[in-house]
Design a protein around this motif. Structure first.
Motif, mmCIF file in Angstrom:
data_model
loop_
_atom_site.group_PDB
_atom_site.id
_atom_site.type_symbol
_atom_site.label_atom_id
_atom_site.label_comp_id
_atom_site.label_asym_id
_atom_site.label_seq_id
_atom_site.Cartn_x
_atom_site.Cartn_y
_atom_site.Cartn_z
ATOM 1 N N LEU A 238 31.257 -37.497 -33.302
ATOM 2 C CA LEU A 238 30.463 -36.924 -32.276
ATOM 3 C C LEU A 238 30.889 -36.291 -31.130
ATOM 4 O O LEU A 238 30.725 -35.220 -30.772
ATOM 5 N N SER A 239 31.652 -36.877 -30.579
ATOM 6 C CA SER A 239 32.257 -36.436 -29.207
ATOM 7 C C SER A 239 33.342 -35.123 -29.598
ATOM 8 O O SER A 239 33.096 -34.287 -28.586
ATOM 9 N N VAL A 242 30.773 -32.500 -29.875
ATOM 10 C CA VAL A 242 30.179 -31.989 -28.669
ATOM 11 C C VAL A 242 30.917 -30.727 -28.204
ATOM 12 O O VAL A 242 30.718 -29.802 -27.635
ATOM 13 N N ALA A 246 30.137 -26.793 -27.757
ATOM 14 C CA ALA A 246 30.053 -26.335 -26.785
ATOM 15 C C ALA A 246 30.923 -24.986 -26.487
ATOM 16 O O ALA A 246 30.575 -23.805 -26.010
ATOM 17 N N VAL A 271 32.178 -29.108 -20.569
ATOM 18 C CA VAL A 271 31.927 -29.912 -21.531
ATOM 19 C C VAL A 271 32.667 -30.348 -22.738
ATOM 20 O O VAL A 271 33.060 -31.485 -23.404
ATOM 21 N N GLY A 275 34.571 -33.754 -23.717
ATOM 22 C CA GLY A 275 34.566 -34.101 -25.232
ATOM 23 C C GLY A 275 35.826 -34.314 -26.007
ATOM 24 O O GLY A 275 35.946 -35.230 -26.653
ATOM 25 N N ALA A 382 25.490 -30.649 -32.057
ATOM 26 C CA ALA A 382 25.969 -31.513 -30.891
ATOM 27 C C ALA A 382 26.146 -30.696 -29.587
ATOM 28 O O ALA A 382 25.643 -31.251 -28.493
ATOM 29 N N GLY A 383 26.569 -29.691 -29.702
ATOM 30 C CA GLY A 383 27.129 -28.844 -28.628
ATOM 31 C C GLY A 383 25.740 -28.241 -27.906
ATOM 32 O O GLY A 383 25.636 -28.253 -26.592
ATOM 33 N N THR A 386 23.924 -31.237 -26.071
ATOM 34 C CA THR A 386 24.449 -31.466 -24.706
ATOM 35 C C THR A 386 24.231 -30.561 -23.561
ATOM 36 O O THR A 386 24.038 -30.741 -22.660
ATOM 37 N N LEU A 483 21.566 -35.891 -30.616
ATOM 38 C CA LEU A 483 22.909 -36.673 -30.410
ATOM 39 C C LEU A 483 22.749 -37.906 -30.831
ATOM 40 O O LEU A 483 23.783 -38.505 -31.647
ATOM 41 N N TRP A 487 24.844 -39.200 -34.508
ATOM 42 C CA TRP A 487 25.617 -40.394 -34.450
ATOM 43 C C TRP A 487 25.210 -41.316 -35.560
ATOM 44 O O TRP A 487 26.075 -41.975 -36.527
#
Length: 503
Positions: A238-239, A242, A246, A271, A275, A382-383, A386, A483, A487
């Motif tokens: 996930l991170s 993100v 982005a 971001v 991430g 995800a991006g 966020t 998000l 996950w």
């Protein structure tokens, strides 16, 4: 050339565990882990029940996936074909455990590094036989040169029908079984084997009842193989998504954000850097030897996508850093030039994980051709989610809001479609199909369905509502839900891939 291999004659094996004990004594193997072990399988129904034995260990594959995936060359093939390991180079990433189709590797509780049968390489170098072969009371274990037609192992293979484990994996294992029962070397033939249930809470075991109908035998003695990767890997997914998303959306925001909003230039890079930093923390945290993480850069193995991925992360971080600095210093020319580099750098950051999981040849669910596009789409989702949350804290134009809504909605819809196709579509192997059933129907059905609802359906609906005139603040809520859903889905997918026994 010499090609060393084993012949295991299960016709004469009595299941005495002498080989297991000798191996533990020879190598100082800790309690609870094994380099070689004896599996007991019972077939038939009372009173016509038969117990079958099979000796399990590293198969010293000719095309060893554990060697290919090891990021630091801790696993390597000797000239005689033995797959050996150097614990001093191991960082404890556990990738080899998921690459091995035979459950042969484990983490040594003492050294916190990977270990396995190494054919008693130190004995071979002195012209001695492996310790397990020496102690076997029925001569059920024979080792030798498979390339020598006059060797005992070659004679046995030539005169008695032999089998290997999981030949469909294409690893060309160098351990051959004589007279072994199908169920003894086919873990999917087992009905509710205890080694399969050992990692499952009592409240969930009822969900495995379908296995009883599929199985033809029962395991009565085996060892547990807990899944190597858990929530830290799911969180890293996930991170990293993100950050990658982005970066890929930076071009779109700059094109539509001509009003100079910070969300269109500074925020995507910031971001991405945040991430990437969190991703690095999860990666190092998950290592059994975290202080050796720098081996990925000082002792890399160039075929491993774990080692290559570390370089991709570095490259993406550099691009994002320079882009962000240029945006902060109002260096519009440099920023605008770098925005085009942000897209391939972000795509590479998202996509290399698919190539890494593809190298985990022991997990057939992860071999899906949909994995690469899915990781990129999930990164965009995800991006977008966020950045939609970040939009609450900046003055943004209607064009930027619409761009984020379109990005969130389309990515959510496409992600959900790919997830459904991957879970419910046709799978080329029985193992992949069993893992997919665990994902969509059995063990992980709840988080999988929740992930689809929150990560696909809700964000797509929210995005459509915002584009139709709903308050733009609603988009941030859709981003948060996306998000959470991502996950849940990715955690279920990671766990389902490791839920099928390999031995």
């Amino acid at each position: 050339m010499t090609k060393i291999g084993f012949v295991l004659d299960q016709r004469s094996c009595i299941g005495c565990h002498a080989c297991t004990v000798a191996c533990k004594q020879e190598h100082g193997v800790e309690l609870g882990v094994f380099r070689t072990w004896v599996k007991y399988v019972e077939t038939g129904t009372f009173p016509d029940v038969k117990r079958n034995f099979s000796v399990m260990r590293c198969n010293h594959c000719e095309d060893a996936p554990c060697v290919a995936i090891c990021p630091t060359k801790a696993l390597f093939k000797r000239e005689d074909g033995v797959v050996d390991f150097d614990s001093d180079r191991c960082i404890g990433c556990k990738a080899c455990m998921n690459a091995c189709p035979y459950d042969a590797l484990y983490i040594d509780p003492q050294t916190q590094t990977a270990a396995k049968c190494n054919f008693c390489a130190h004995r071979l170098d002195e012209g001695l036989k492996p310790s397990c072969e020496i102690v076997c009371p029925t001569q059920a274990i024979t080792s030798g040169d498979l390339d020598d037609p006059d060797s005992e192992v070659s004679r046995l293979i030539d005169t008695v029908p032999s089998r290997v484990r999981a030949p469909e994996q294409g690893t060309r294992p160098q351990v051959f079984y004589l007279g072994v029962h199908d169920a003894a070397i086919d873990p999917l033939a087992i009905a509710q084997g205890r080694e399969y249930l050992s990692q499952i809470p009592d409240s969930q075991r009822e969900k495995l009842r379908p296995l009883k109908d599929e199985g033809t035998a029962t395991t009565v003695s085996d060892i547990a193989h807990p899944p190597p990767w858990g929530w830290k890997v799911s969180s890293y997914f996930l991170s990293k998504g993100v950050a990658a998303g982005a970066m890929m959306l930076a071009v779109l925001l700059l094109v539509v954000g001509a009003d100079g909003s910070a969300l269109a230039d500074v925020v995507p890079g910031a971001v991405a850097l945040a991430g990437i930093a969190v991703t690095g923390l999860f990666l190092v945290w998950d290592l059994k030897q975290p202080t050796r993480f720098y081996y990925l850069f000082t002792k890399p193995q160039r075929r491993s996508w774990l080692a290559l991925g570390a370089q991709v992360i570095n490259l993406a971080a550099i691009v994002a850093l320079v882009f962000t600095v240029a945006a902060i210093l109002d260096l519009d020319g440099l920023r605008d030039a770098l925005r085009w580099a942000m897209v391939p750098a972000g795509a590479a950051l998202a996509g290399y994980t698919a190539l890494l999981f593809n190298q985990c040849e022991g997990r057939d669910l992860w071999q899906s051709p949909l994995l690469l596009p899915h990781t990129i789409v999930n990164a965009l989702l995800a991006g977008a989610g966020t950045l939609a949350v970040a939009a609450l804290f900046f003055d943004v134009s209607a064009d930027i809001e619409d761009a984020l809504a379109w990005s969130l909605g389309l990515a959510a819809a496409l992600s959900g479609a790919i997830a459904l196709l991957d879970a419910y579509g046709r799978h080329p192997t029985r193992q992949a199909e069993r893992a997919a059933k665990n994902l969509r129907r059995d063990l992980y059905a709840r988080p999988f369905r929740a992930g689809l609802l929150l990560g696909a359906l809700v964000p797509a609906a929210v995005a459509a509502a915002v584009l139709a005139g709903a308050p733009s603040a609603l988009l941030a809520g859709g981003g948060v839900v996306a998000l959470v859903g991502l996950w849940l889905y990715e955690d279920a997918w990671v766990r389902a891939g490791q839920s099928v026994p390999l031995s």
